[in-house]
Write a protein that holds these residues in place. Structure first.
Motif, mmCIF file in Angstrom:
data_model
loop_
_atom_site.group_PDB
_atom_site.id
_atom_site.type_symbol
_atom_site.label_atom_id
_atom_site.label_comp_id
_atom_site.label_asym_id
_atom_site.label_seq_id
_atom_site.Cartn_x
_atom_site.Cartn_y
_atom_site.Cartn_z
ATOM 1 N N SER A 178 0.445 -1.109 0.137
ATOM 2 C CA SER A 178 -0.206 -0.068 0.097
ATOM 3 C C SER A 178 0.832 1.273 0.152
ATOM 4 O O SER A 178 1.567 1.562 0.195
ATOM 5 C CB SER A 178 -0.813 -0.426 1.657
ATOM 6 O OG SER A 178 -1.854 -0.902 0.942
ATOM 7 N N SER A 179 0.149 2.362 -0.143
ATOM 8 C CA SER A 179 0.942 3.272 -0.325
ATOM 9 C C SER A 179 1.084 4.021 1.043
ATOM 10 O O SER A 179 0.763 3.918 2.524
ATOM 11 C CB SER A 179 0.442 4.689 -0.852
ATOM 12 O OG SER A 179 -0.495 4.450 -1.742
ATOM 13 N N ASN A 180 2.934 4.553 1.828
ATOM 14 C CA ASN A 180 4.102 4.151 2.299
ATOM 15 C C ASN A 180 2.743 5.232 3.404
ATOM 16 O O ASN A 180 2.267 6.198 2.457
ATOM 17 C CB ASN A 180 5.182 4.801 2.242
ATOM 18 C CG ASN A 180 5.619 4.218 3.352
ATOM 19 O OD1 ASN A 180 5.571 4.484 4.599
ATOM 20 N ND2 ASN A 180 7.144 3.539 2.883
ATOM 21 N N ASP A 181 3.612 6.195 4.215
ATOM 22 C CA ASP A 181 2.368 7.361 5.457
ATOM 23 C C ASP A 181 3.603 7.522 6.538
ATOM 24 O O ASP A 181 4.687 6.738 6.980
ATOM 25 C CB ASP A 181 1.424 6.372 6.536
ATOM 26 C CG ASP A 181 0.256 7.381 6.435
ATOM 27 O OD1 ASP A 181 0.633 8.051 7.426
ATOM 28 O OD2 ASP A 181 -0.404 7.503 6.210
ATOM 29 N N ALA A 182 3.596 8.677 6.415
ATOM 30 C CA ALA A 182 4.434 9.390 7.490
ATOM 31 C C ALA A 182 4.120 9.104 9.082
ATOM 32 O O ALA A 182 4.869 9.841 9.987
ATOM 33 C CB ALA A 182 5.116 10.637 7.223
ATOM 34 N N SER A 183 2.733 8.738 9.214
ATOM 35 C CA SER A 183 2.261 8.273 10.237
ATOM 36 C C SER A 183 3.487 7.707 11.367
ATOM 37 O O SER A 183 3.338 6.233 10.765
ATOM 38 C CB SER A 183 0.832 8.229 10.285
ATOM 39 O OG SER A 183 0.755 8.112 11.168
ATOM 40 N N GLU A 184 3.256 7.851 12.424
ATOM 41 C CA GLU A 184 4.037 7.300 13.355
ATOM 42 C C GLU A 184 3.125 5.473 13.853
ATOM 43 O O GLU A 184 3.412 5.103 13.907
ATOM 44 C CB GLU A 184 4.082 8.018 14.416
ATOM 45 C CG GLU A 184 5.692 8.567 14.503
ATOM 46 C CD GLU A 184 6.449 8.049 14.283
ATOM 47 O OE1 GLU A 184 7.602 7.031 14.317
ATOM 48 O OE2 GLU A 184 7.212 8.867 12.754
ATOM 49 N N SER A 185 1.982 5.675 12.935
ATOM 50 C CA SER A 185 0.870 4.241 13.422
ATOM 51 C C SER A 185 1.317 3.270 12.682
ATOM 52 O O SER A 185 1.505 2.426 12.499
ATOM 53 C CB SER A 185 -0.331 4.935 13.362
ATOM 54 O OG SER A 185 -1.071 5.731 11.651
ATOM 55 N N PHE A 186 2.004 3.842 11.487
ATOM 56 C CA PHE A 186 2.296 3.183 10.095
ATOM 57 C C PHE A 186 3.613 2.860 10.346
ATOM 58 O O PHE A 186 4.911 2.261 9.561
ATOM 59 C CB PHE A 186 1.529 3.847 8.856
ATOM 60 C CG PHE A 186 0.890 3.634 8.416
ATOM 61 C CD1 PHE A 186 0.420 2.802 8.476
ATOM 62 C CD2 PHE A 186 -0.209 4.679 8.808
ATOM 63 C CE1 PHE A 186 -1.460 2.280 8.501
ATOM 64 C CE2 PHE A 186 -1.247 4.809 8.126
ATOM 65 C CZ PHE A 186 -2.051 4.052 8.459
ATOM 66 N N ALA A 187 4.435 3.526 12.136
ATOM 67 C CA ALA A 187 5.975 2.602 11.934
ATOM 68 C C ALA A 187 5.343 1.443 11.913
ATOM 69 O O ALA A 187 5.470 1.052 12.654
ATOM 70 C CB ALA A 187 6.435 3.630 12.886
ATOM 71 N N ILE A 188 7.538 0.623 11.548
ATOM 72 C CA ILE A 188 7.673 -0.829 11.591
ATOM 73 C C ILE A 188 7.267 -0.966 13.502
ATOM 74 O O ILE A 188 7.396 -1.912 13.866
ATOM 75 C CB ILE A 188 9.041 -1.146 10.781
ATOM 76 C CG1 ILE A 188 7.747 -0.963 9.462
ATOM 77 C CG2 ILE A 188 8.806 -2.950 11.041
ATOM 78 C CD1 ILE A 188 8.417 -1.479 8.222
ATOM 79 N N ALA A 189 8.480 -0.530 13.814
ATOM 80 C CA ALA A 189 8.211 -0.245 15.209
ATOM 81 C C ALA A 189 8.818 1.148 16.045
ATOM 82 O O ALA A 189 8.652 1.734 14.962
ATOM 83 C CB ALA A 189 9.827 -1.330 15.603
ATOM 84 N N SER A 190 8.759 0.942 17.441
ATOM 85 C CA SER A 190 7.990 2.361 17.551
ATOM 86 C C SER A 190 9.504 3.274 17.163
ATOM 87 O O SER A 190 10.801 2.948 17.313
ATOM 88 C CB SER A 190 8.336 2.269 18.997
ATOM 89 O OG SER A 190 7.137 1.769 19.675
ATOM 90 N N ALA A 191 9.708 4.785 17.157
ATOM 91 C CA ALA A 191 10.449 5.926 17.382
ATOM 92 C C ALA A 191 11.348 5.822 18.024
ATOM 93 O O ALA A 191 11.001 5.774 18.847
ATOM 94 C CB ALA A 191 10.238 7.484 16.852
ATOM 95 N N VAL A 192 12.414 6.140 18.055
ATOM 96 C CA VAL A 192 13.300 6.238 18.544
ATOM 97 C C VAL A 192 14.401 8.362 18.356
ATOM 98 O O VAL A 192 14.925 8.069 17.944
ATOM 99 C CB VAL A 192 14.802 5.020 18.517
ATOM 100 C CG1 VAL A 192 15.770 4.970 19.366
ATOM 101 C CG2 VAL A 192 14.453 3.407 18.987
#
Length: 186
Positions: free
Chosen positions: A73-87
């Protein structure tokens, strides 16, 4: 491996940049501003170096690294679509200094007897400034990634800037190299 430098020209840095591998086309362009140039690119994975907090994306702060993909699907910059939590980075990503980044991918070891129903995870790791411990480590669904990329990908960088006098800056990718290490036979 690559080296970058971000310099500010306003009171805030630019939105950030991403290293992206994708299957769409050589001229793929994603969303501007807080979308850091990769949102909307299908069949892609983006390693994001985000230097401005955008609440619309659920950013934890204005100084973090995360990996985003929605696979086919189209990628998304929302952190809800991060593969793992942001660091959160241990230093200011946009401090005007030159920083060295190493990104590694360790694919899952696939059993030739597996019928393809088991989810196997590979690891994406991001190292900053020569540290031996990765700043960021995230698991990627290796089967989906292989299916989406279908054996080939375009690699490159994207960036975003909100413009105006409040947010702005320059992102310089000073050099980059790609090393492909074949998997071990054992």
């Amino acid at each position: 491996n690559f080296a970058y430098r971000i310099t500010k020209s306003g009171s805030l840095p630019c939105e950030g940049f991403a290293f992206v591998f994708q299957r769409e086309t050589t001229g793929s362009v994603g969303g501007a501003g807080e979308n850091i140039g990769y949102e909307g690119i299908t069949s892609s994975v983006a390693i994001e170096f985000d230097t401005k907090q955008d609440t619309i994306n659920g950013d934890p702060d204005g100084n973090h690294v995360s990996i985003h993909s929605r696979y086919e699907s189209s990628n998304d910059a929302s952190e809800s679509f991060a593969i793992a939590s942001a660091v959160t980075a241990p230093f200011n990503l946009a401090d005007g200094a030159v920083h060295n980044v190493e990104i590694t991918y360790v694919p899952a070891k696939i059993d030739p007897n597996d019928p393809g129903t088991t989810t196997l995870y590979g690891w994406v790791r991001v190292y900053l400034d020569g540290n031996v411990v990765p700043l960021y480590s995230g698991q990627v669904d290796d089967r989906r990634l292989r299916s989406v990329l279908n054996g080939a990908a375009y690699l490159g960088f994207t960036a975003g800037n909100s413009g105006g006098t409040v947010s702005g800056g320059t992102i310089d990718i000073l050099n980059w190299t790609l090393s492909i290490v074949p998997p071990s036979a054992t």
